[in-house]
Design a protein around this motif. Structure first.
Motif, PDB file in Angstrom:
ATOM      1  N   ASN A  50       7.249   3.200 -29.251  1.00  0.00           N
ATOM      2  CA  ASN A  50       8.293   3.948 -28.560  1.00  0.00           C
ATOM      3  C   ASN A  50       8.404   3.534 -27.105  1.00  0.00           C
ATOM      4  O   ASN A  50       8.757   4.341 -26.248  1.00  0.00           O
ATOM      5  N   GLY A  51       8.108   2.302 -26.869  1.00  0.00           N
ATOM      6  CA  GLY A  51       8.074   1.872 -25.487  1.00  0.00           C
ATOM      7  C   GLY A  51       9.381   1.357 -24.958  1.00  0.00           C
ATOM      8  O   GLY A  51       9.409   0.873 -23.825  1.00  0.00           O
ATOM      9  N   THR A  52      10.460   1.408 -25.761  1.00  0.00           N
ATOM     10  CA  THR A  52      11.771   0.916 -25.311  1.00  0.00           C
ATOM     11  C   THR A  52      12.732   2.083 -25.153  1.00  0.00           C
ATOM     12  O   THR A  52      12.490   3.186 -25.653  1.00  0.00           O
ATOM     13  N   PHE A  53      13.804   1.758 -24.490  1.00  0.00           N
ATOM     14  CA  PHE A  53      14.840   2.774 -24.266  1.00  0.00           C
ATOM     15  C   PHE A  53      16.178   2.249 -24.795  1.00  0.00           C
ATOM     16  O   PHE A  53      16.518   1.086 -24.583  1.00  0.00           O
ATOM     17  N   SER A  54      16.953   3.114 -25.459  1.00  0.00           N
ATOM     18  CA  SER A  54      18.274   2.747 -25.986  1.00  0.00           C
ATOM     19  C   SER A  54      19.301   3.788 -25.569  1.00  0.00           C
ATOM     20  O   SER A  54      19.032   5.008 -25.657  1.00  0.00           O
ATOM     21  N   TYR A  55      20.409   3.269 -25.111  1.00  0.00           N
ATOM     22  CA  TYR A  55      21.513   4.181 -24.831  1.00  0.00           C
ATOM     23  C   TYR A  55      22.087   4.685 -26.158  1.00  0.00           C
ATOM     24  O   TYR A  55      21.981   4.018 -27.195  1.00  0.00           O
ATOM     25  N   ASP A  56      22.754   5.820 -26.129  1.00  0.00           N
ATOM     26  CA  ASP A  56      23.366   6.363 -27.347  1.00  0.00           C
ATOM     27  C   ASP A  56      24.431   5.388 -27.870  1.00  0.00           C
ATOM     28  O   ASP A  56      25.154   4.735 -27.097  1.00  0.00           O
ATOM     29  N   ALA A  57      24.552   5.304 -29.195  1.00  0.00           N
ATOM     30  CA  ALA A  57      25.555   4.437 -29.842  1.00  0.00           C
ATOM     31  C   ALA A  57      26.951   4.986 -29.574  1.00  0.00           C
ATOM     32  O   ALA A  57      27.136   6.200 -29.422  1.00  0.00           O
ATOM     33  N   PRO A  58      27.962   4.083 -29.562  1.00  0.00           N
ATOM     34  CA  PRO A  58      29.333   4.566 -29.334  1.00  0.00           C
ATOM     35  C   PRO A  58      29.781   5.472 -30.481  1.00  0.00           C
ATOM     36  O   PRO A  58      29.373   5.285 -31.632  1.00  0.00           O
ATOM     37  N   VAL A  59      30.600   6.432 -30.139  1.00  0.00           N
ATOM     38  CA  VAL A  59      31.129   7.380 -31.113  1.00  0.00           C
ATOM     39  C   VAL A  59      32.661   7.378 -31.011  1.00  0.00           C
ATOM     40  O   VAL A  59      33.217   7.511 -29.909  1.00  0.00           O
ATOM     41  N   ILE A  60      33.312   7.204 -32.166  1.00  0.00           N
ATOM     42  CA  ILE A  60      34.792   7.196 -32.205  1.00  0.00           C
ATOM     43  C   ILE A  60      35.253   8.616 -32.478  1.00  0.00           C
ATOM     44  O   ILE A  60      34.910   9.210 -33.509  1.00  0.00           O
ATOM     45  N   ASP A  61      36.060   9.130 -31.580  1.00  0.00           N
ATOM     46  CA  ASP A  61      36.613  10.470 -31.757  1.00  0.00           C
ATOM     47  C   ASP A  61      37.975  10.433 -32.467  1.00  0.00           C
ATOM     48  O   ASP A  61      38.226  11.204 -33.387  1.00  0.00           O
ATOM     49  N   PHE A  62      38.850   9.557 -32.020  1.00  0.00           N
ATOM     50  CA  PHE A  62      40.176   9.446 -32.645  1.00  0.00           C
ATOM     51  C   PHE A  62      40.799   8.098 -32.261  1.00  0.00           C
ATOM     52  O   PHE A  62      40.348   7.429 -31.329  1.00  0.00           O
ATOM     53  N   ILE A  63      41.867   7.762 -32.998  1.00  0.00           N
ATOM     54  CA  ILE A  63      42.578   6.499 -32.782  1.00  0.00           C
ATOM     55  C   ILE A  63      44.069   6.796 -32.623  1.00  0.00           C
ATOM     56  O   ILE A  63      44.632   7.627 -33.350  1.00  0.00           O
TER      57      ILE A  63
END
Length: 826
Positions: A50-63
C-alpha cells in the motif's frame, strides 16, 4: 506521462501518522516519499503493498450531443463528470467499442463553471442501439457508462443493430427520411417503394439480384428480411409519394403504371373515360364515312382537294408534339390530343372504356399495323368480287373499270395514316429511361408496368420483329412505291398536270395517254404544279424525319425539338422558294408555259368533234332550263390568301412557332405569367390556323358549287380582269365558223376534199343549231321573268302569254337540231 513530484500540504502529524491535503493531479500507483528532519523514506509499488497513491478514476455523469445521439456519426459529443484531471492529458474515449478520434480534455464551458470535460469533435459511426462508453483520462480509466443510446436521425434510416443508411436528396434517390429514429423510409413524389428480399424463410441471407443492386449495403447484412428500394414512376406525376397514386392511376398497380377504373391510356398518360365511349367510336365511323362520301362526290365534280391534304398534314404534325417528352402545359396537351384525331388515333376511341373490353397496348398496336394490310386486302377482295359479279351479269366490257377508284382510295388512306402508323411502328423502339434513371428503359407509351425494353419475354421484345417488318414494308415501302411509280411515269404526270390546268376532258386525256394513269394514281400528284409532281415524296420525307427524329434523339428532349425545328424550317424554306402547289389562279399561266404540249395533244379535228358534243349538251340544257351550260362564265380566281402555297407556308410557319414554344417550355426558364402568356398565345395560334384552314376550305367548296355567287358576301373571290371579253370570245367562237381551218391548201392537215366538205356542212348546221339555242335561251329567260311576276301576284293574264310561247316553241321542236340526211350523202 507521470505526475511530477508535488508537495502534499501537511495539516497534522504525529509519531504514527501524517495527514496532508493532496494537490490537484492525476495518475495511479504514484510513489510517495516522506521526508522528516532531512531523513526520507520512499514507498513504492515494489517495496510496499500500500505504498503508492492513486487519484480517483474518472466518473462519467452524463453526455451531451449536438444531435441527441446520432448513429450515423459526425456528432459533437461532450462528456461531463469528475476526476478528469487538472490539466490536459491524453484522452481515449470509446463508444460501443469504437474510438472517438481526436477527443481531448478542455475546460472552456462557462455553464459548468469551466470545470474540465471531454470533447469529441466527431462521433464514430455505429449501429443503432444502447451504447457502452468508456473514458481514459488523467491516466485513469472510468467505469463503463451505459446510459447513452443512438439512433438514425433525419436524412438516414436504420433499425436495431443496423448501421444508418443515407437517404440522400429525395428528388434524386426517392428516399424520404424526415423523422428521427426512422426504420423504414417512404417514397418521394414521383417515386414508388418496392421491398426486395434479403433473407429466406429460414432467416438465411438470400439476396435477390435486384436487392443486391438497389438496396443500401447497410440493409443487406441479414438484420431484416426485406430492404426498401425506390423506383421512379413514368410519368412522374402519377406517383404522389408514400406509395400513393394520382386519382386517374390504379392505386394497386406497382409504380402507378396502370390506369384506374374509368380512365384509359392516351399518348402514354391516363385520361378520363368519356361517359359513353361507344358514341365516340360511332362518331368516328360516321365522320369517316361522311368524309369519304363527300370526298367521293367532290372528286367526281373535279374539286381540288389539295387544301384538305395541306390541313391534315399540318394538324398531324402538331398532334405528334403531344407524345414528345416535353413539359407542356395541360391546356396544350389537351389541344394536341384533340388534334390527334387527324392522325386517326385509335386511342381517341377509348377502347379500354368499352363495357367488358380489356384491350392491351400490344393488341391496339397490332390493329394499327394491320390496318394498311387490311385496306389493301379489302380492296383486292372488292376488286375480285366486283369483277366476278360483272362476269356473272354477262358484261364483257369495262370489267376492270372499278379498280382505279378502289386502289386510288386505298393509296389516299395510306397517305393520311402514314405519319400515325410510322410513329406507332417506331414506338416499339422508343424506349426511354425514367427521370432519374433506374437503370432500365421503358416504352414511353406503355410505362413501367409492361413497357420494359430489351428484356427477354417483355412486350417490347415480342413486338420488335413485327415492328421491323412494318418499318420496311410501310414506313420505307410506301414512299419507295410512290417514288418508283412517279419516276417511271414522270412524263405522264407532267403532261397530265398540264392537261388538268387546261381543263381537258376525258376524251382528250385518252388521246394524250394520261387518262388511265390519272384515274388510278392522280391523288399522288394532282395538287402540285407539273414540274413538282414529285412533291408528295418531300412531304412524306418530312413526316418520316419528324417521326425518326423523335426516336433517335429521344434521350435529349431539347436536342430532339431542335432537330424537329430544323426539319420544319427546311420544309418552310423549300415551300417558299418553289411554291409547288397548283391553285386555280395559276392554271392559265401553266397552260401558257406549256402551250406546246396542249397544241400537240389537241388537234383542230378533235376540237370540232368535241364541239358537236358540247352543242348537244347545250341543247339538252336549253330544254331542261339549265342556264349554267348555256351561259358560259369564266372561272373565278381566288385571292392571295386562298392560294394553296400561301396556306402551306402559313401553316408551316405556325408549326415553327409551336416547335419553338416547346423549346421554351422545356428550358425551365418560363414561370408564372410568362408561361401562361406563351400557353395562351400558342392556343390562339393553333385555333387561328384552324380557322384560316376552315375558311379556305369552305371557300374552295363554295367556289366549286356556286361559282357565280360570292362566299358570305366576302370579296375573296374575283373574276379575271378580262372576264367580259373572255365570255364574248367564248360566244363568238361557239357561234361563228367563217372558214374551215381543217382544209388548207393541198390538204395540209391530211384531210380529203370530201371530209372538208363534210366539215363545212357540219359547221353551218352547228351555227344554225346554236342560233336556235340562243333563241330558246331568251325565251327561257322571258318565261322565268313571267313566273316571278306571277308569284308576286301580277295577274293571270301574263300566264296566257307564257303558255302561248311554250306552244309556239313546241311547234318548232321537230326542226330543232335535226340534220337532213339526204344532204349529207355527198
Amino acid at each position: 506521462m507521470r505526475m511530477p513530484p508535488t508537495n502534499c500540504h501537511v495539516t497534522s502529524q504525529d509519531h504514527k501518522a501524517i495527514i496532508c491535503t493532496t494537490p490537484p493531479g492525476w495518475g495511479a500507483d504514484l510513489d510517495v516519499t516522506v521526508t522528516v528532519e532531512g531523513m526520507s523514506s520512499s514507498l513504492t509499488a515494489s517495496n510496499s503493498v500500500n505504498g503508492t497513491f492513486s487519484y480517483d478514476a474518472p466518473v462519467i455523469d452524463f453526455i451531451v450531443g449536438n444531435k441527441g445521439g446520432d448513429a450515423s456519426g459526425g456528432e459533437e459529443l461532450r462528456v461531463y463528470g469528475k476526476n478528469f484531471g487538472p490539466q490536459r492529458t491524453y484522452v481515449n474515449l470509446t463508444i460501443g467499442g469504437q474510438k472517438c478520434e481526436n477527443a481531448y480534455w478542455t475546460n472552456d464551458d462557462p455553464i459548468f463553471d469551466n470545470k474540465p470535460y471531454i470533447k469529441c469533435p466527431s462521433s464514430p459511426r455505429t449501429t443503432v442501439d444502447q451504447k457502452n462508453i468508456t473514458l481514459n483520462v488523467a491516466f485513469s480509466t472510468s467505469d463503463m457508462f451505459d446510459k447513452w443510446s443512438v439512433e438514425c436521425k433525419v436524412g438516414f434510416y436504420g433499425g436495431h443493430e443496423e448501421l444508418c443508411a443515407d437517404c440522400g436528396e429525395p428528388e434524386l434517390t426517392g428516399y424520404v427520411c424526415e423523422e428521427d429514429g426512422l426504420t423504414l423510409p417512404y417514397s418521394y413524389t414521383g417515386w414508388w417503394r418496392i421491398m426486395e428480399q434479403v433473407t429466406n424463410d429460414a432467416g438465411e441471407l438470400a439476396l435477390s439480384s435486384t436487392a443486391a443492386e438497389k438496396c443500401h449495403e447497410e440493409m443487406t447484412t441479414g438484420t431484416r428480411s426485406e430492404c426498401p428500394t425506390m423506383w421512379p414512376c413514368m410519368p412522374g406525376y402519377a406517383c404522389l409519394g408514400n406509395n400513393t397514386c394520382e386519382v386517374m392511376y390504379d392505386q394497386e398497380s406497382v409504380r402507378c403504371s396502370d390506369c384506374a377504373d374509368g380512365y384509359f391510356k392516351l399518348n402514354g398518360q391516363c385520361a378520363e373515360c368519356p361517359d359513353k365511349p361507344w358514341v365516340i367510336a360511332l362518331g368516328i365511323i360516321l365522320v369517316g364515312g361522311t368524309a369519304a362520301y363527300i370526298g367521293s362526290k367532290l372528286d367526281k365534280k373535279k374539286v381540288n382537294l389539295g387544301i384538305i391534304t395541306i390541313g391534315v398534314d399540318y394538324f398531324q404534325v402538331l398532334a405528334i408534339f403531344s407524345s414528345a417528352n416535353v413539359e407542356w402545359p395541360q391546356e396544350l396537351t389537351d389541344l394536341y390530343n384533340i388534334l390527334s384525331a387527324f392522325n386517326l388515333n385509335i386511342d381517341l376511341a377509348a377502347p379500354e372504356c368499352w363495357q367488358g373490353a380489356d384491350f392491351t397496348y400490344d393488341q391496339k398496336w397490332m390493329v394499327v399495323e394491320i390496318t394498311p394490310i387490311a385496306l389493301f386486302s379489302g380492296a383486292m377482295v372488292l376488286y375480285v368480287a366486283k369483277y366476278f359479279w360483272k362476269k356473272f351479269k354477262g358484261r364483257k366490257a369495262r370489267l376492270h373499270s372499278h379498280a382505279p377508284k378502289l386502289f386510288g382510295t386505298t393509296v389516299t388512306i395510306m397517305y393520311y395514316t402514314y405519319l400515325y402508323v410510322t410513329t406507332k411502328t417506331l414506338s416499339v423502339f422508343n424506349c426511354q429511361p425514367t427521370d432519374p434513371s433506374d437503370g432500365f428503359q421503358y416504352m414511353t407509351e406503355v410505362g413501367t408496368g409492361d413497357g420494359i425494353c430489351y428484356q427477354d419475354g417483355s412486350m417490347q421484345q415480342k413486338l420488335e420483329p413485327y415492328a421491323y417488318v412494318a418499318f420496311f414494308m410501310y414506313t420505307l415501302g410506301f414512299p419507295m412505291f410512290c417514288g418508283f411509280l412517279l419516276y417511271m411515269n414522270r412524263v405522264t404526270c407532267y403532261k397530265d398536270q398540264v392537261m388538268k390546268a387546261a381543263g381537258k376532258n376525258d376524251e382528250e386525256l385518252k388521246a394524250c395517254g394520261t387518262y388511265k394513269f390519272r384515274k388510278m394514281w392522280h391523288r399522288l400528284y394532282h395538287y402540285y404544279k407539273p414540274q413538282y409532281f414529285y412533291w408528295i415524296l418531300l412531304v412524306l420525307f418530312r413526316k418520316f424525319m419528324i417521326a425518326v427524329t423523335s426516336l433517335v434523339f429521344r434521350s435529349n428532349t431539347l436536342f430532339m425539338l431542335s432537330m424537329t425545328l430544323l426539319v420544319v424550317i427546311v420544309s418552310y424554306a423549300l415551300q417558299v422558294k418553289f411554291s409547288p402547289y397548283m391553285s386555280t389562279a395559276e392554271y392559265k399561266k401553266i397552260v401558257d408555259e406549256n402551250s406546246a404540249i396542249t397544241d400537240a395533244v389537241t388537234s383542230e379535228r378533235m376540237m370540232q368533234l368535241n364541239m358537236i358534243k358540247q352543242q348537244s349538251n347545250r341543247s339538252k340544257a336549253a330544254k331542261l332550263g339549265r342556264e349554267s351550260l348555256i351561259n358560259l362564265k369564266p372561272k373565278m380566281e381566288l385571292s392571295f390568301l386562298h392560294n394553296y402555297n400561301t396556306v402551306e407556308s402559313s401553316l408551316l410557319f405556325s408549326a415553327i412557332l409551336v416547335n419553338l414554344s416547346g423549346i421554351m417550355f422545356e428550358s425551365g426558364q418560363l414561370t408564372g405569367t410568362y408561361k401562361k402568356g406563351l400557353t395562351y398565345f400558342i392556343i390562339s395560334l393553333v385555333c387561328g390556323s384552324l380557322f384560316y384552314f376552315t375558311w379556305v376550305l369552305l371557300t374552295e367548296l363554295w367556289t366549286a358549287f356556286y361559282p357565280d355567287k360570292p362566299f358570305l358576301g366576302m370579296p375573296c373571290l374575283n373574276f379575271s380582269k378580262d372576264a367580259d371579253e373572255e365570255e364574248d370570245k367564248i360566244r363568238e367562237s361557239s357561234l361563228v365558223f367563217d372558214s374551215n381551218p381543217m382544209v388548207g391548201a393541198n390538204g395540209a392537215l391530211g384531210l380529203s376534199e370530201a371530209d372538208g366538205k363534210k366539215m363545212d356542212f357540219l359547221e353551218k348546221e352547228l351555227n344554225k343549231m346554236w342560233a336556235n339555242v340562243a333563241e330558246k335561251d331568251k325565251l327561257i329567260k322571258s318565261q322565268q321573268e313571267e313566273i316571278r311576276s306571277l308569284k308576286k301576284g301580277t295577274g293571270a293574264s301574263k300566264f296566257a302569254g307564257a303558255a302561248a310561247n311554250v306552244i309556239a316553241m313546241n311547234k318548232k321542236k321537230k326542226g330543232f337540231g335535226n340534220v337532213d340526211k339526204r344532204k349529207t350523202k355527198g
